[in-house]
Design an enzyme around this catalytic site. Structure first.
Site, PDB file in Angstrom:
ATOM      1  N   PHE A   1      -2.997  16.063   4.625  1.00  0.00           N
ATOM      2  CA  PHE A   1      -3.001  15.205   2.941  1.00  0.00           C
ATOM      3  C   PHE A   1      -1.629  15.292   2.517  1.00  0.00           C
ATOM      4  CE2 PHE A   1      -4.359  14.794  -1.378  1.00  0.00           C
ATOM      5  CZ  PHE A   1      -5.184  13.808  -1.228  1.00  0.00           C
ATOM      6  N   VAL A   2      -1.200  14.166   1.957  1.00  0.00           N
ATOM      7  CA  VAL A   2       0.181  14.145   1.036  1.00  0.00           C
ATOM      8  C   VAL A   2      -0.062  13.851  -0.334  1.00  0.00           C
ATOM      9  CG1 VAL A   2       1.570  14.035   3.225  1.00  0.00           C
ATOM     10  CG2 VAL A   2       0.617  11.806   1.950  1.00  0.00           C
TER      11      VAL A   2
ATOM     12  N   LYS B   1      -0.829   7.189   8.762  1.00  0.00           N
ATOM     13  CA  LYS B   1      -1.495   8.255   9.374  1.00  0.00           C
ATOM     14  C   LYS B   1      -1.811   7.719  10.736  1.00  0.00           C
ATOM     15  CE  LYS B   1      -2.709  11.068   5.657  1.00  0.00           C
ATOM     16  NZ  LYS B   1      -3.916  11.504   4.741  1.00  0.00           N
TER      17      LYS B   1
ATOM     18  N   ASP C   1      -4.783   5.361   5.880  1.00  0.00           N
ATOM     19  CA  ASP C   1      -5.229   6.632   6.520  1.00  0.00           C
ATOM     20  C   ASP C   1      -6.386   6.001   7.739  1.00  0.00           C
ATOM     21  OD1 ASP C   1      -5.963   9.266   6.784  1.00  0.00           O
ATOM     22  OD2 ASP C   1      -7.346   9.368   4.994  1.00  0.00           O
TER      23      ASP C   1
ATOM     24  N   GLU D   1       0.854  -1.356   0.081  1.00  0.00           N
ATOM     25  CA  GLU D   1       0.114  -0.134   0.030  1.00  0.00           C
ATOM     26  C   GLU D   1       0.831   1.356  -0.059  1.00  0.00           C
ATOM     27  OE1 GLU D   1      -2.637   1.493  -0.366  1.00  0.00           O
ATOM     28  OE2 GLU D   1      -4.598   0.710   0.517  1.00  0.00           O
ATOM     29  N   ASP D   2       0.135   2.275  -0.571  1.00  0.00           N
ATOM     30  CA  ASP D   2       0.969   3.620  -0.448  1.00  0.00           C
ATOM     31  C   ASP D   2       0.900   4.296   0.667  1.00  0.00           C
ATOM     32  OD1 ASP D   2      -1.559   3.996  -1.098  1.00  0.00           O
ATOM     33  OD2 ASP D   2      -1.676   5.599  -2.471  1.00  0.00           O
TER      34      ASP D   2
ATOM     35  N   ARG E   1       1.057  12.497  -8.902  1.00  0.00           N
ATOM     36  CA  ARG E   1       1.958  11.185  -8.528  1.00  0.00           C
ATOM     37  C   ARG E   1       3.374  11.061  -9.238  1.00  0.00           C
ATOM     38  NH1 ARG E   1      -2.543   7.688  -7.267  1.00  0.00           N
ATOM     39  NH2 ARG E   1      -4.546   8.047  -8.557  1.00  0.00           N
TER      40      ARG E   1
END
Ligand code: IMP
Length: 190
Positions: free
Chosen positions: A164-165, A143, A115, A111-112, A177
């Protein structure tokens, strides 16, 4: 329209909002190598299948896999949860299934970012149906203060604040991206 940016900009302006460099390219590359070393160690005698969760994980997956030295396979699965903005829809659905059969295999979900944890929880349940031998999860970012669901992440690149990133695979309305660093939403707008 001026659509050209410098290769490694210090900041990104999106309308009224400003994103600033938070994790630069060198730091990212070093950490990704460390994570790959951990995996190499843990999967010494195994033949894992890496499952990248599209779209966000594609750059992380590509860098990670280049430092993985055990034999492995790669596949991708696509989920949809976010609309075209910064707020999650709160619902996850699969929009592209796996191509390979992971029955009896050692799976590593890539996963990136985690959240709320909703996507990873959904994936955990989905994987159970596929009957793999083992499932571990690696996420570049977490996070911790945003978590709303109980999840177990086995390998974490960086813990970050609940802001948010963008960049290094992560988007804002499908853009950004392709930035080499991770940028975070700044308190003081543009
Ligand atoms: P979760 O299901 O709430 O854990 O959210 C996971 C997914 O939301 C990630 O795979 C990303 O696609 C997206 N996401 C969450 N936070 C961010 C962010 O800060 N920037 C970009 N995408 C994010």
């Amino acid at each position: 329209m001026d659509n050209i940016r410098k290769e490694n900009p210090k900041e990104i302006i999106v309308g009224e909002e400003k994103f600033v460099v938070y994790i630069d390219e060198d730091k990212l590359q070093n950490r990704v190598k460390e994570l790959a070393e951990q995996i190499n160690n843990d999967y010494k005698d195994k033949f894992p299948v890496f499952i990248g969760i599209l779209n966000g994980s594609f750059i992380f997956m590509s860098d990670l896999i280049k430092s993985v030295t055990v034999d492995c396979e790669v596949d991708f699965l696509r989920l949809s949860s976010y609309g075209d903005a910064k707020i999650s829809s709160g619902k996850v659905r699969m929009v592209k299934d796996l191509n390979c059969d992971v029955n009896g295999r050692d799976v590593i979900v890539v996963e990136d970012i985690v959240d709320t944890g909703l996507s990873i929880q959904y994936l955990g349940k989905l994987m159970e149906n596929y009957k793999p031998k083992s499932v571990k999860v690696i996420s570049l970012l977490l996070k911790p203060d945003s978590l709303k669901h109980e999840v177990k992440i086995d390998y974490i690149g960086f813990e970050i604040p609940s802001k948010f990133v963008i960049g290094y695979g992560l988007d804002y309305a499908q853009k950004y991206r392709n930035l080499r660093s991770i940028y975070i939403l700044s308190e003081n707008g543009a």
